[in-house]
Design a protein around this motif. Structure first.
Motif, PDB file in Angstrom:
ATOM      1  N   LYS A   1      28.103   3.977 -12.070  1.00  8.45           N
ATOM      2  CA  LYS A   1      28.429   5.283 -12.637  1.00  8.45           C
ATOM      3  C   LYS A   1      27.224   6.186 -12.429  1.00  8.45           C
ATOM      4  N   ALA A   2      27.482   7.453 -12.145  1.00  7.66           N
ATOM      5  CA  ALA A   2      26.414   8.385 -11.815  1.00  7.66           C
ATOM      6  C   ALA A   2      25.693   8.865 -13.069  1.00  7.66           C
TER       7      ALA A   2
ATOM      8  N   SER B   1      23.209  11.287 -12.337  1.00  9.84           N
ATOM      9  CA  SER B   1      22.682  12.536 -11.796  1.00  9.84           C
ATOM     10  C   SER B   1      23.707  13.108 -10.833  1.00  9.84           C
ATOM     11  N   ASP B   2      23.347  14.192 -10.185  1.00  9.72           N
ATOM     12  CA  ASP B   2      24.268  14.795  -9.222  1.00  9.72           C
ATOM     13  C   ASP B   2      24.091  14.233  -7.818  1.00  9.72           C
ATOM     14  N   GLN B   3      23.253  13.207  -7.678  1.00 13.26           N
ATOM     15  CA  GLN B   3      23.081  12.577  -6.373  1.00 13.26           C
ATOM     16  C   GLN B   3      24.271  11.687  -6.051  1.00 13.26           C
ATOM     17  N   PRO B   4      24.647  11.571  -4.775  1.00 12.53           N
ATOM     18  CA  PRO B   4      25.787  10.714  -4.417  1.00 12.53           C
ATOM     19  C   PRO B   4      25.457   9.241  -4.658  1.00 12.53           C
TER      20      PRO B   4
ATOM     21  N   TYR C   1      21.666   6.147 -11.291  1.00 12.86           N
ATOM     22  CA  TYR C   1      22.951   5.496 -11.561  1.00 12.86           C
ATOM     23  C   TYR C   1      22.733   4.307 -12.482  1.00 12.86           C
TER      24      TYR C   1
END
Length: 310
Positions: free
Chosen positions: A249-250, A252-255, A272
């Motif tokens: 699960k994220a 941050s906004d990073q992939p 993550y």
């Protein structure tokens, strides 16, 4: 408890010094009466192959004792003891331990050699006394402080009260695994604290996937990637008998990564977090056996085991 008694009986009959291992618990007990004790059993299938007695919080909250470690003779020399210690080491770090100690009787130098291979050093020689019985022993210790600091820096372990939703999460993940891996003889079982039902645990669903043949280990990688699991290839070199996957699960906004390779920085707890860990191994691999806290019906041990997990 009958299985535990049988295991103790098997050890007492060994000619190599292990018959004295059960007595270490009695020798150590006067020294750690203020600590919190818990019992860990090690099972492969329905067979009890080992037992560990732990004492947390003596003489300080960040110090632990290993009061007893027994292995069935059939498991000696197969890596079982090292695998158990690795599980215990990780648990102690998660619980905030900075130092762990244990006693080894001087008539059992093989045990001393084993613990020295696990990074322990002799702190001093002493005579342990219980009642009229005296036994010369080595007191060994190992510092976990550097590992604890690394854990604090890179990954925070959060314990939560047991949640029945974890069982539903296991069933959903199991269904995904079965759909992705139409493999004959596949076994999928929950492992870890979330499967025990009455103690606090980290909210990560640990799942063991058992394969019939070691040649299938690499064959599962592409199907599980296609099913949306992340392959942590970074751990394969250290544990070639396992392929490790996670559901992320994220934070941050990073992939989210699809593969975490050996040269990639681990970002658990920062970029993550894992909500499910998938351990894929050949069936019968020792480290694929269930290593889990076993809380007995003995009130004092049961209460202390629960408090250790909270």
């Amino acid at each position: 408890m009958d299985r535990l008694h049988r295991l103790l009986s098997v050890h007492r009959g060994q000619p190599d010094g292990s018959e004295t291992a059960a007595e270490l618990l009695g020798l150590l007990a006067p020294e750690v009466s203020s600590g919190e004790k818990s019992l860990v059993v090690v099972e492969i299938g329905a067979e009890l192959v080992g037992v560990v007695e732990l004492v947390a919080g003596f003489p300080r909250p960040d110090q632990w004792y290993v009061g007893l470690l027994l292995l069935h003779p059939d498991q000696r020399g197969a890596g079982a003891g090292t695998a158990i210690w690795e599980h215990l080491r990780q648990r102690m770090i998660q619980e905030g331990a900075s130092t762990v100690r244990l006693l080894v009787q001087k008539q059992n130098p093989r045990a001393r050699r084993f613990w020295e291979r696990q990074g322990f050093a002799v702190e001093k020689e002493m005579v342990a006394r219980t009642g009229r019985q005296e036994s010369p022993v080595w007191l060994l210790h190992r510092s976990l402080q550097a590992e604890q600091q690394a854990s604090d820096t890179f990954m925070k372990i959060k314990l939560e009260p047991w949640n029945p939703a974890w069982l539903d999460a296991f069933e959903r993940t199991k269904a995904r695994l079965l759909a992705a891996l139409p493999v004959p003889g596949l076994l999928i079982d929950p492992i870890g604290s979330t499967s025990l039902g009455d103690i606090s645990a980290k909210p990560i669903i640990d799942i063991l996937v058992g394969l019939q043949h070691a040649t299938q280990l690499d064959e599962v990688i592409h199907p599980l990637l296609a099913a949306g699991f992340t392959y942590v290839e970074a751990f394969t070199g250290a544990m070639p008998y396992r392929r490790f996957f996670v559901t992320l699960k994220a934070l941050s906004d990073q992939p989210l990564p699809r593969v975490i390779g050996p040269t990639d920085a681990l970002a658990f707890g920062r970029v993550y977090d894992s909500i499910a860990n998938i351990h894929v191994m050949k069936r019968g691999t020792f480290t694929g056996g269930v290593i889990s806290p076993f809380v007995t019906t003995c009130g004092r041990i049961r209460r202390s085991g629960l408090s250790m997990k909270r």
